[in-house]
Scaffold this motif. Structure first.
Motif, PDB file in Angstrom:
ATOM      1  N   LEU A 122       1.048  -1.091  -0.158  1.00  0.00           N
ATOM      2  CA  LEU A 122       0.024  -0.293   0.216  1.00  0.00           C
ATOM      3  C   LEU A 122       1.026   1.437   0.162  1.00  0.00           C
ATOM      4  CD1 LEU A 122      -2.082  -0.806   2.501  1.00  0.00           C
ATOM      5  CD2 LEU A 122      -2.943  -1.104   0.563  1.00  0.00           C
ATOM      6  N   LYS A 123       0.088   2.312  -0.361  1.00  0.00           N
ATOM      7  CA  LYS A 123       1.575   3.535  -0.271  1.00  0.00           C
ATOM      8  C   LYS A 123       1.241   3.964   1.257  1.00  0.00           C
ATOM      9  CE  LYS A 123      -0.193   5.092  -4.670  1.00  0.00           C
ATOM     10  NZ  LYS A 123      -1.398   6.943  -5.246  1.00  0.00           N
ATOM     11  N   GLU A 124       0.861   3.269   2.234  1.00  0.00           N
ATOM     12  CA  GLU A 124       0.599   4.107   3.161  1.00  0.00           C
ATOM     13  C   GLU A 124      -0.579   3.237   5.142  1.00  0.00           C
ATOM     14  OE1 GLU A 124      -2.928   8.064   3.454  1.00  0.00           O
ATOM     15  OE2 GLU A 124      -0.373   8.264   3.510  1.00  0.00           O
ATOM     16  N   PRO A 125      -0.047   2.750   5.783  1.00  0.00           N
ATOM     17  CA  PRO A 125      -1.370   2.286   6.300  1.00  0.00           C
ATOM     18  C   PRO A 125      -2.599   2.762   6.064  1.00  0.00           C
ATOM     19  CG  PRO A 125       0.771   2.480   7.885  1.00  0.00           C
ATOM     20  CD  PRO A 125       1.073   3.254   6.460  1.00  0.00           C
ATOM     21  N   VAL A 126      -3.658   1.370   6.597  1.00  0.00           N
ATOM     22  CA  VAL A 126      -5.127   2.185   6.394  1.00  0.00           C
ATOM     23  C   VAL A 126      -5.642   1.752   7.167  1.00  0.00           C
ATOM     24  CG1 VAL A 126      -5.090   3.051   3.882  1.00  0.00           C
ATOM     25  CG2 VAL A 126      -5.422   0.201   4.602  1.00  0.00           C
ATOM     26  N   HIS A 127      -6.787   2.226   7.865  1.00  0.00           N
ATOM     27  CA  HIS A 127      -8.072   1.740   8.910  1.00  0.00           C
ATOM     28  C   HIS A 127      -7.901  -0.127   8.588  1.00  0.00           C
ATOM     29  CE1 HIS A 127     -11.541   1.485  11.470  1.00  0.00           C
ATOM     30  NE2 HIS A 127     -10.904   3.069  12.228  1.00  0.00           N
ATOM     31  N   PRO A 169      -4.427  -4.980   1.301  1.00  0.00           N
ATOM     32  CA  PRO A 169      -3.515  -6.211   0.910  1.00  0.00           C
ATOM     33  C   PRO A 169      -2.230  -6.095   2.484  1.00  0.00           C
ATOM     34  CG  PRO A 169      -2.873  -5.755  -0.466  1.00  0.00           C
ATOM     35  CD  PRO A 169      -4.530  -5.052  -0.908  1.00  0.00           C
ATOM     36  N   ASP A 170      -2.255  -6.681   3.879  1.00  0.00           N
ATOM     37  CA  ASP A 170      -1.113  -6.755   4.092  1.00  0.00           C
ATOM     38  C   ASP A 170      -0.637  -7.349   4.007  1.00  0.00           C
ATOM     39  OD1 ASP A 170       0.293  -6.235   6.734  1.00  0.00           O
ATOM     40  OD2 ASP A 170      -1.877  -6.826   7.774  1.00  0.00           O
ATOM     41  N   ALA A 171       1.474  -6.465   4.017  1.00  0.00           N
ATOM     42  CA  ALA A 171       2.541  -6.405   3.959  1.00  0.00           C
ATOM     43  C   ALA A 171       3.007  -6.863   4.519  1.00  0.00           C
ATOM     44  CB  ALA A 171       2.764  -4.929   3.625  1.00  0.00           C
ATOM     45  N   LEU A 172       2.411  -7.105   6.057  1.00  0.00           N
ATOM     46  CA  LEU A 172       3.928  -8.196   6.597  1.00  0.00           C
ATOM     47  C   LEU A 172       2.677  -9.210   7.286  1.00  0.00           C
ATOM     48  CD1 LEU A 172       4.853  -8.461   9.620  1.00  0.00           C
ATOM     49  CD2 LEU A 172       2.980  -7.202  11.091  1.00  0.00           C
ATOM     50  N   ALA A 205      -4.809  -0.899  12.561  1.00  0.00           N
ATOM     51  CA  ALA A 205      -3.890  -0.549  10.869  1.00  0.00           C
ATOM     52  C   ALA A 205      -3.793  -1.113  10.539  1.00  0.00           C
ATOM     53  CB  ALA A 205      -3.280   0.532  10.880  1.00  0.00           C
ATOM     54  N   VAL A 206      -3.799  -1.488   8.435  1.00  0.00           N
ATOM     55  CA  VAL A 206      -3.710  -2.380   7.575  1.00  0.00           C
ATOM     56  C   VAL A 206      -2.400  -2.052   7.615  1.00  0.00           C
ATOM     57  CG1 VAL A 206      -3.745  -3.643   5.592  1.00  0.00           C
ATOM     58  CG2 VAL A 206      -5.612  -2.991   6.580  1.00  0.00           C
ATOM     59  N   GLN A 207      -1.319  -3.339   7.357  1.00  0.00           N
ATOM     60  CA  GLN A 207       0.175  -2.812   6.689  1.00  0.00           C
ATOM     61  C   GLN A 207       1.051  -2.068   5.816  1.00  0.00           C
ATOM     62  OE1 GLN A 207       1.959  -1.065   9.859  1.00  0.00           O
ATOM     63  NE2 GLN A 207       0.481  -1.778  10.889  1.00  0.00           N
ATOM     64  N   ALA A 208       1.408  -1.288   5.753  1.00  0.00           N
ATOM     65  CA  ALA A 208       1.989  -1.489   3.905  1.00  0.00           C
ATOM     66  C   ALA A 208       3.192  -1.512   3.668  1.00  0.00           C
ATOM     67  CB  ALA A 208       1.932   0.755   3.901  1.00  0.00           C
ATOM     68  N   VAL A 209       3.694  -1.895   4.716  1.00  0.00           N
ATOM     69  CA  VAL A 209       5.465  -2.025   4.535  1.00  0.00           C
ATOM     70  C   VAL A 209       6.087  -2.918   5.448  1.00  0.00           C
ATOM     71  CG1 VAL A 209       6.330  -0.304   5.047  1.00  0.00           C
ATOM     72  CG2 VAL A 209       7.988  -0.972   4.163  1.00  0.00           C
ATOM     73  N   ALA A 210       6.196  -3.825   5.655  1.00  0.00           N
ATOM     74  CA  ALA A 210       7.037  -4.683   6.628  1.00  0.00           C
ATOM     75  C   ALA A 210       8.470  -4.683   5.802  1.00  0.00           C
ATOM     76  CB  ALA A 210       6.439  -5.816   7.277  1.00  0.00           C
ATOM     77  N   ARG A 211      10.031  -5.494   6.448  1.00  0.00           N
ATOM     78  CA  ARG A 211      10.985  -5.441   6.344  1.00  0.00           C
ATOM     79  C   ARG A 211      11.691  -6.465   7.641  1.00  0.00           C
ATOM     80  NH1 ARG A 211      15.416  -1.501   5.199  1.00  0.00           N
ATOM     81  NH2 ARG A 211      15.114  -1.016   7.837  1.00  0.00           N
ATOM     82  N   SER A 265       0.748 -10.325  -5.259  1.00  0.00           N
ATOM     83  CA  SER A 265       2.264  -9.442  -6.045  1.00  0.00           C
ATOM     84  C   SER A 265       2.912  -8.346  -5.337  1.00  0.00           C
ATOM     85  CB  SER A 265       1.059  -8.753  -7.600  1.00  0.00           C
ATOM     86  OG  SER A 265       0.793 -10.041  -8.684  1.00  0.00           O
ATOM     87  N   ALA A 266       2.488  -8.418  -4.376  1.00  0.00           N
ATOM     88  CA  ALA A 266       3.065  -7.366  -3.412  1.00  0.00           C
ATOM     89  C   ALA A 266       4.574  -7.373  -4.393  1.00  0.00           C
ATOM     90  CB  ALA A 266       3.330  -8.294  -2.548  1.00  0.00           C
ATOM     91  N   LYS A 267       5.059  -5.823  -4.100  1.00  0.00           N
ATOM     92  CA  LYS A 267       6.079  -5.712  -4.441  1.00  0.00           C
ATOM     93  C   LYS A 267       7.280  -6.142  -3.154  1.00  0.00           C
ATOM     94  CE  LYS A 267       4.246  -3.792  -7.566  1.00  0.00           C
ATOM     95  NZ  LYS A 267       3.883  -4.420  -9.019  1.00  0.00           N
ATOM     96  N   VAL A 268       8.378  -6.453  -4.425  1.00  0.00           N
ATOM     97  CA  VAL A 268       9.109  -7.284  -3.001  1.00  0.00           C
ATOM     98  C   VAL A 268      10.693  -6.534  -3.361  1.00  0.00           C
ATOM     99  CG1 VAL A 268      10.742  -8.969  -2.449  1.00  0.00           C
ATOM    100  CG2 VAL A 268       8.878  -9.519  -2.733  1.00  0.00           C
ATOM    101  N   THR A 269      11.548  -5.889  -2.770  1.00  0.00           N
ATOM    102  CA  THR A 269      12.335  -5.641  -2.478  1.00  0.00           C
ATOM    103  C   THR A 269      13.918  -5.938  -1.971  1.00  0.00           C
ATOM    104  OG1 THR A 269      11.846  -2.527  -3.429  1.00  0.00           O
ATOM    105  CG2 THR A 269      13.856  -3.319  -2.950  1.00  0.00           C
ATOM    106  N   ILE A 270      14.724  -5.912  -2.090  1.00  0.00           N
ATOM    107  CA  ILE A 270      15.990  -7.004  -1.486  1.00  0.00           C
ATOM    108  C   ILE A 270      17.028  -6.565  -1.065  1.00  0.00           C
ATOM    109  CG2 ILE A 270      17.432  -9.099  -0.770  1.00  0.00           C
ATOM    110  CD1 ILE A 270      14.339 -10.663  -2.458  1.00  0.00           C
TER     111      ILE A 270
END
Length: 447
Positions: free
Chosen positions: A208-213, A222-225, A306-312, A343-348
């Motif tokens: 997501l662009k940012e977390p949402v309610h 789609p929850d990144a975490l 919140a639904v998380q937008a990013v997780a690492r 189809s989440a965006k993955v960066t390594i």
């Protein structure tokens, strides 16, 4: 000097050696990004001072590109005598959660003959064992001595590998002592003859662009975490064996710990099963292992709905001695991409690799260590493996194929290296320093 004189000299030097270890271990020399550089440089300066106090006529700090300086010391060999290279590192792991420590991590504390604190074992005990052994000779060494103490082994030791590749003559030696391992138990002498390699990377998942309610959008957003958790758990099957294709289980020919010993050492809770299959020696010393060593996610105490937008996550892979870390990490990354949901965006990013090692158990230097350990510990050593990696060792093997590489030290398996409440047993440190001093004498007599 005679062996009896060496034994007396090392014993007399131990009170000062303990004080030196306290002083060095009080410095928070964490060489990871995001930690202050000044303490790391301060540890380099103290290491330089200690090597000078050991009687080495030439000591200096040497710049290492992209890293912290290495501290180098040298004493020329007497005519006809071999040269021995001594290795250790002055940087340490981050302390982690201070609340998990029974004593402050950078206030070395002596309890029941054990010195507690981050780095007291890994690997500032290695520096002190070298210093204490060398001091016994009062500057009159029976062999040539070279010492290299690096400053970023825990995070990016491959930078010193590149330095060695460019400066092979500086470290050329007939035998090499790597004081960054230890015995299975205090008083149980061993020489480490195999090391797993390692690879590590950071994986980031974005949805997501940012977390949402979570109440308004949860169930469709789609929850990144959640995506990251599904990817990480896919790395192992229900038994705990690795599911990544091309990473088979290996076999270690020597004897490993019993399950009871292992459970006690690691602190496995009652009724909790061990993971994986094969013998413990196979799993710990000759097979692949994948561990999630860090997560960037919201803290429970500060969690919001919140639904998380990013997780690492930080992922570490241990590689059998004969394995290729680069090929291994590529296989793990490819697998994670294949199992990415939605189809989440993955960066390594942030790759680190280090090769493994397997040693021969013969040769003059190993025979000299066997005799030295038998005198210091009261019985001869046995061969063991180590699940951790020391990035420099494989480079030394490639650069100096004729040199014997010997791995031993004061970091027994109860020392809690890389964990809270790290400690070194001071009597074990004494025996290791004595072993090293006797080894130098034995090797000279064999020349």
């Amino acid at each position: 000097m005679t062996p009896d004189q060496i034994q007396s000299a090392v014993a007399a030097a131990m009170p000062q050696a303990v004080e030196d270890l306290k002083r060095l271990s009080a410095i928070p020399s964490v060489a990871f990004p995001g930690h202050p550089e000044q303490p790391v440089l301060a540890a380099a300066a103290v290491t330089e001072e200690l090597l000078r106090s050991a009687g080495l006529p030439h000591v200096q700090q040497i710049p290492v590109e992209g890293s912290f300086p290495a501290v180098y010391g040298e004493a020329p060999a007497p005519p006809g005598a071999p040269t021995v290279l001594l290795y250790a590192h002055y940087d340490v792991q981050p302390p982690g959660d201070p609340a998990a420590w029974r004593t402050p991590p950078f206030e070395p504390t002596l309890i029941d003959g054990k010195l507690y604190g981050r780095g007291t074992a890994d690997d500032k005990s290695g520096i002190i064992s070298h210093v204490a052994a060398l001091r016994a000779f009062q500057g009159r060494f029976p062999v040539g001595i070279k010492v290299i103490v690096e400053g970023q082994e825990e995070y990016a030791g491959e930078r010193l590998e590149a330095f060695v590749d460019r400066n092979p003559d500086l470290l050329r030696a007939d035998a090499i002592v790597v004081a960054d391992t230890g015995n299975p138990r205090v008083g149980d002498p061993s020489v480490t003859t195999s090391l797993r390699g390692m690879a590590a990377f950071t994986i980031e998942v974005r949805t997501l662009k940012e977390p949402v309610h979570s109440g308004q959008f949860g169930g469709a957003a789609p929850d990144a975490l959640a995506a990251l958790m599904r990817m990480l758990t896919a790395l192992h099957d229900e038994n705990g064996d690795i599911r990544v294709p091309g990473l088979p289980r290996g076999a270690f020919l020597g004897q490993g710990p019993s399950e009871d010993e292992f459970r006690k050492t690691v602190g496995v809770l009652d009724q909790v099963s061990l993971v994986g299959s094969g013998s413990l020696a196979d799993r710990l010393w000759s097979s692949y292992a994948i561990t999630v060593t860090g997560l960037d996610v919201p803290n429970v105490s500060g969690a919001i709905n919140a639904v998380q937008a990013v997780a690492r996550a930080r992922v570490t892979v241990r590689v059998p001695p004969a394995g290729d870390p680069k090929t291994t990490v590529d296989a793990v990354m490819d697998f994670l991409r294949q199992v990415t949901p939605w189809s989440a965006k993955v960066t390594i990013t942030d790759f680190v690799v280090g090769s493994g090692f397997h040693a021969d158990s013969g040769g003059k230097a190993r025979a000299a260590v066997n005799r030295a350990m038998e005198r210091a510990f009261g019985r001869p050593p046995r061969d063991v493996g180590a699940g951790g990696s020391i990035p420099l060792v494989n480079t030394l093997v490639k650069q100096f194929p004729a040199a014997e590489i010997l791995l031993f030290g004061a970091e027994d398996e109860d020392a809690a290296t890389h964990a809270p409440n790290e400690r070194v047993d001071l009597e074990e440190l004494h025996r290791v320093a004595l072993t090293e001093a006797l080894f130098l004498l034995e090797l000279a007599q064999d020349a």
